[in-house]
Design a protein around this motif. Structure first.
Motif, short mmCIF file in Angstrom:
data_model
loop_
_atom_site.label_atom_id
_atom_site.label_comp_id
_atom_site.label_asym_id
_atom_site.label_seq_id
_atom_site.Cartn_x
_atom_site.Cartn_y
_atom_site.Cartn_z
N THR A 40 -45.19 -8.46 -37.55
CA THR A 40 -46.03 -9.09 -38.79
C THR A 40 -47.26 -9.72 -38.28
O THR A 40 -48.24 -9.97 -38.94
CB THR A 40 -45.24 -10.49 -39.14
N GLU A 107 -35.06 -12.63 -47.30
CA GLU A 107 -36.38 -12.57 -47.44
C GLU A 107 -36.66 -11.99 -48.74
O GLU A 107 -36.31 -10.64 -48.86
CB GLU A 107 -37.15 -12.18 -46.27
N SER A 108 -37.33 -12.50 -49.46
CA SER A 108 -37.84 -11.76 -50.78
C SER A 108 -39.13 -12.28 -51.33
O SER A 108 -39.17 -13.60 -51.76
CB SER A 108 -36.72 -11.74 -51.96
N SER A 109 -40.25 -11.70 -50.95
CA SER A 109 -41.82 -12.33 -51.37
C SER A 109 -42.02 -13.62 -51.01
O SER A 109 -42.60 -14.51 -51.48
CB SER A 109 -41.54 -12.30 -53.22
N GLY A 110 -41.51 -13.84 -49.77
CA GLY A 110 -42.20 -15.02 -48.95
C GLY A 110 -41.26 -15.78 -48.16
O GLY A 110 -40.75 -15.59 -46.91
N PRO A 111 -40.48 -16.59 -49.06
CA PRO A 111 -39.26 -17.38 -48.60
C PRO A 111 -38.42 -16.41 -47.83
O PRO A 111 -37.86 -15.39 -48.33
CB PRO A 111 -38.70 -17.90 -49.78
N GLY A 131 -39.93 -21.96 -46.47
CA GLY A 131 -40.77 -21.87 -47.73
C GLY A 131 -41.82 -20.53 -47.79
O GLY A 131 -41.95 -19.84 -46.80
N ALA A 132 -42.51 -20.39 -48.95
CA ALA A 132 -43.58 -19.32 -49.05
C ALA A 132 -44.77 -19.63 -48.04
O ALA A 132 -45.10 -18.76 -47.48
CB ALA A 132 -43.93 -19.16 -50.36
N GLU A 133 -44.96 -20.52 -47.51
CA GLU A 133 -45.79 -21.18 -46.59
C GLU A 133 -45.33 -21.09 -45.15
O GLU A 133 -45.97 -21.56 -44.16
CB GLU A 133 -46.58 -22.20 -46.89
N ARG A 134 -44.17 -20.63 -45.02
CA ARG A 134 -43.21 -20.98 -43.94
C ARG A 134 -43.16 -22.22 -43.43
O ARG A 134 -42.93 -22.72 -42.16
CB ARG A 134 -44.20 -19.89 -42.64
N GLN A 183 -32.77 -7.57 -49.73
CA GLN A 183 -33.55 -8.45 -48.93
C GLN A 183 -34.21 -7.66 -47.58
O GLN A 183 -33.87 -6.65 -47.43
CB GLN A 183 -32.68 -9.67 -48.72
#
Length: 214
Positions: A40, A107-111, A131-134, A183
């Protein structure tokens, strides 16, 4: 040229060929040449020190195991394709008392969710939901898990209402969460050296969906 000289030339040629083949194979033994995984860090907007070297040089796979602590650490990889897992198995070794290894899943689309296997008392073993912002939105400690510097066998069973985590044949944690299918699954290291090997993920039909022995 004498017979002895000819023999010496032939032996030298064979030795040179052997060394070249060995060195050549090691040079190509990189994460970049294992398309099952995606790192990543190289995809981040700003350059991160060691992110390219981690996938393009053999250091991360030295010793025929993945070291996500290589090249300044905190390396993170995900399997390139989503999976619908029933069970994930892998082996890990944490030689440094300050190190840890995280298994990433759901994991799916961020979270995503994370199980951290740790020898570092400042960052103990625990389950987390990111969360989506890690950002960490939930965390539960994995009580009683004691790890040493030897190899350990981990198994994660994906259930109807969460996951069951076992280490060396003993269940150490169960999460309570809604699982996404398909996932993405992956791993993240700490700053120090850790080793990961013999990864295998099977689906509900017991078909292998992801596997790598590095």
């Amino acid at each position: 040229m004498t017979r002895t000289a000819w023999v010496a030339v032939i032996l030298l040629s064979l030795l040179t060929t052997s060394v070249y083949a060995s060195c050549g194979s090691r040079l190509f033994h990189t994460l970049e040449n294992r398309p099952g995984w995606v790192s990543t860090k190289p995809g981040l907007e700003r350059d991160v020190m060691g992110s390219v070297a981690f996938v393009k040089t053999p250091m991360a796979l030295h010793g025929n195991a993945l070291n996500p602590g290589a090249w300044h650490g905190f390396q993170e990889i995900f399997w390139s394709e989503p999976v619908a897992p029933r069970r994930a198995r892998f082996r890990f070794r944490i030689p440094d008392e300050k190190a840890y290894l995280s298994f990433l899943f759901n994991e799916s689309s961020g979270p995503f969710s994370e199980i951290r296997f740790s020898r570092n008392p400042l960052f103990p073993s625990q389950w987390s939901r990111m969360g989506a912002e890690r950002e960490r939105v939930a965390a539960v400690p994995v009580e009683g898990l004691v790890l040493d510097a030897s190899w350990h066998d981990a198994q994660v069973d994906f259930l109807a209402d969460g996951v069951a985590v076992s280490v060396d044949g003993s269940e150490v944690f169960r999460s309570d969460e809604t699982l996404k299918n398909p996932q993405r699954i992956g791993f993240r290291g700490s700053y120090s050296t850790v080793y990961l090997d013999d990864v295998e993920v099977r689906d509900q039909r017991d078909v292998v969906q992801a596997a790598d022995d590095f």
